[in-house]
Design an enzyme around this catalytic site. Structure first.
Site, short mmCIF file in Angstrom:
data_model
loop_
_atom_site.label_atom_id
_atom_site.label_comp_id
_atom_site.label_asym_id
_atom_site.label_seq_id
_atom_site.Cartn_x
_atom_site.Cartn_y
_atom_site.Cartn_z
N CYS A 1 0.83 -1.20 0.00
CA CYS A 1 0.00 0.00 0.00
C CYS A 1 0.87 1.26 0.00
O CYS A 1 1.53 1.55 -0.99
CB CYS A 1 -0.97 -0.04 1.18
SG CYS A 1 -2.32 1.16 1.00
N HIS B 1 -3.56 -5.59 0.68
CA HIS B 1 -2.92 -5.87 1.97
C HIS B 1 -2.86 -7.37 2.26
O HIS B 1 -3.80 -7.92 2.82
CB HIS B 1 -3.70 -5.17 3.09
CG HIS B 1 -3.51 -3.70 3.10
ND1 HIS B 1 -2.49 -3.06 3.76
CD2 HIS B 1 -4.22 -2.71 2.50
CE1 HIS B 1 -2.57 -1.76 3.59
NE2 HIS B 1 -3.62 -1.52 2.82
N GLU C 1 -1.25 -8.83 4.59
CA GLU C 1 -1.27 -9.06 6.05
C GLU C 1 -2.69 -9.07 6.59
O GLU C 1 -2.94 -9.62 7.66
CB GLU C 1 -0.40 -8.00 6.75
CG GLU C 1 -1.01 -6.62 6.91
CD GLU C 1 -0.95 -5.78 5.64
OE1 GLU C 1 -0.63 -6.33 4.57
OE2 GLU C 1 -1.26 -4.58 5.72
#
Lengths: 228, 326
Positions: free
Chosen positions: A86, A202, A204
């Protein structure tokens, strides 16, 4: 193995990245803007998302001029892995380590939602065994509209550097599945050598079943296996 | 080895001789002329007086960071300067109405301007150095846009400094003329002379004329007054502390090939409101940076570096620079 995770003022994803890493038994190290001396002990650096330094002038530009980022080209040249997520992707583009730039979403709105991305044949081990897979993964950004010159795009294609493209659930890449106006639906790219990956989605936040997807784990898993 | 000296230029009051190493020698002569050479005389000591005033003023301007061609004084009537290509446009800064300004606009002499005025003139004797607009000077190729911005800002900065310096020695700076030149690497710097021939100076208390107007108006003792200016400048022990502030505005625009979502949204709104004649809206950025230094070629380069490195992303944006000196 030592993996660093950057924390600039305004970074807000570093804990999510640390949590994803720790699920593999790896304790990531937080790296701040002046920690240039810590780079030599790292095998990989993850540039976490957020809004570094407020992103007022252009997303990522101020972070790109910090001491730690000025040292990054050397770190990359040595063959170490760098993943920019990002805001991290925006920073990598502003440092010039990755080509192109992330501009304002076509909708002029902040987009925060689940999307599908198709994983292309990649020059990077970080996407090993993922070719043609379709991941469900969240995005959350205001400036995710990837722009590069036609020559740069052609070069990216030639070297299998377009790692991820926004698609639908079936993997069809079209305007309908483009959440931000990115050229060629680009969601993530790698450098020529394949040791740097920048992506707007993302991973994660798609690393645990309780979050709704584990597709993003692949990137961390590949990284850790490669460093073992 | 024989050193060949080349006379580069011979003017009404000065000779310029080319030296090696991108240097020139400027020789101040005693000749003085007015009204486009109609009135001509030789005044003993006038060359030395103007040489000294120029030297002192260039040193003062250099002290404040103004980029000038001055290097050192060679003899009583000679200066060593950087070699430049003089541009055919001179700038005039006015604090109080006088001279050609009054004739041109039919206004009374001695009226102070609220803000100093900068005018450009085309250096051409045959045409009697006509006033020229910046648009004409640029379109005829005498100066470019960047030089126009630098000339105006530097002229105002020089005015700001010299007004303060002359005030310290009881003199009022009414107006003055500046000439600029391009160095070998294309940098625009202050050149020529800054002397009692190129400015109007009045006694602060009595209004007595101290400059070349004494000669134009046959007031007599021209050189005595020139020497007095030089003497008083030399007596300055401490230069005035001047707060310098140059505002630099960098305007950033998206390249036309890049999507401008904010502009697109805005034009839709304008059309909805009935402004049918609107065809395109582009939204850029305007960044104002204040510097504690004088404007000039150096500051321009610094601004370009900042713009390229941080303010604008050359892949998607273009930028333009503007200076203002306050």
């Amino acid at each position: 193995m030592k993996i660093g995770v950057t924390k600039f003022p305004g970074t807000n994803n570093e804990q999510d990245v640390l949590r994803a890493l720790s699920s593999f038994g790896i304790e990531g190290v937080l790296i701040y803007e002046k920690d240039t001396d810590k780079l030599k002990d790292l095998n990989a650096l993850i540039i976490a998302g957020g809004f570094s330094f407020g992103d007022y002038l252009r997303p990522g530009i101020i972070a790109a001029k910090t001491a730690i980022m000025q040292e990054l080209p050397k770190f990359v040249e040595q063959g170490n892995f760098v993943i920019g997520i990002c805001n991290g992707f925006q920073i990598l583009c502003e440092t010039g380590i990755l080509p192109g730039v992330l501009t304002t979403n076509r909708s002029t709105k902040f987009v925060s939602r689940w999307v599908y991305v198709k994983i292309n044949k990649s020059n990077s081990v970080l996407l090993r065994n993922s070719e043609n897979k379709i991941w469900r993964i969240p995005i959350a950004h205001f400036d995710g509209n990837y722009y590069a010159t036609n020559e740069q795009i052609a070069e990216l294609k030639k070297k299998n550097q377009i790692a991820l493209q926004y698609s639908d659930e079936e993997g069809v890449i079209s305007e309908n599945s483009n959440p931000n106006g990115s050229m060629d639906n680009i969601a993530g790219i790698t450098n020529k050598e394949g040791n740097v990956l920048g992506l707007m989605p993302h991973p994660e936040r798609a690393s645990f079943s309780y979050l709704g997807s584990e597709d993003g784990r692949t990137i961390f898993q590949n990284l850790i296996e490669e460093l073992k | 080895m024989v050193l060949v000296l080349e006379k580069l230029y011979s003017g009404k009051a000065k000779d310029v001789i080319t030296l090696g190493g991108e240097k020139v020698k400027i020789v101040f002569r005693n000749s003085i002329s007015a009204f486009d050479g109609v009135k001509v005389d030789e005044l003993k000591g006038k060359g030395e007086a103007n040489c000294k005033i120029s030297k002192l003023l260039f040193e003062i301007l250099n002290h404040y960071g103004i980029e000038t061609h001055y290097l050192k004084q060679e003899s009583k009537n000679e200066l060593i300067c950087k070699k430049v290509e003089i541009i055919p446009v001179e700038s005039v800064c006015r604090n109080i109405t006088a001279g050609s300004f009054c004739r041109r606009y039919g206004v009374e002499k001695g009226i102070p301007f609220e803000k100093p005025i900068v005018e450009l003139f085309y250096k051409n004797d045959e045409l009697h150095d006509p006033l020229v607009t910046e648009e004409v000077a640029i379109s005829l190729g005498w100066i470019n846009e960047k030089e126009n911005i630098i000339i105006k800002a530097v002229t105002l900065a020089v005015n700001y400094i010299l007004v303060a310096v002359f005030k310290k020695i009881g003199l009022t700076l009414v107006d003055f003329k500046l000439e600029f030149g391009r160095t070998k690497d294309g940098k625009l710097i202050l050149a020529d002379e800054i002397s009692a021939d190129t400015m109007r100076l009045w006694e602060e208390n009595s209004g007595e004329i101290k400059d070349k107007d004494r000669y134009r108006k046959d007031l007599g003792s021209v050189v005595d007054h020139y020497n007095d200016i030089a003497f008083r400048l030399e007596q300055i022990k401490e230069l005035p502390k001047i707060k310098l502030k140059t505002k630099v505005r960098v305007t950033i625009d998206l390249k036309v090939s890049v999507l401008d979502p904010a502009g697109d949204i805005t034009i839709r709104s304008l059309l909805r409101l009935g402004y049918k004649q609107v065809s395109k809206v582009n939204i850029g950025k305007s960044i104002v940076i204040s510097f504690t230094s004088v404007p000039g070629s150096k500051l321009w380069d610094v601004t370009e570096t900042i713009s390229n490195e941080i303010l604008a992303n050359p892949l998607i944006e273009t930028y333009s620079i503007d200076f203002s000196f306050e």
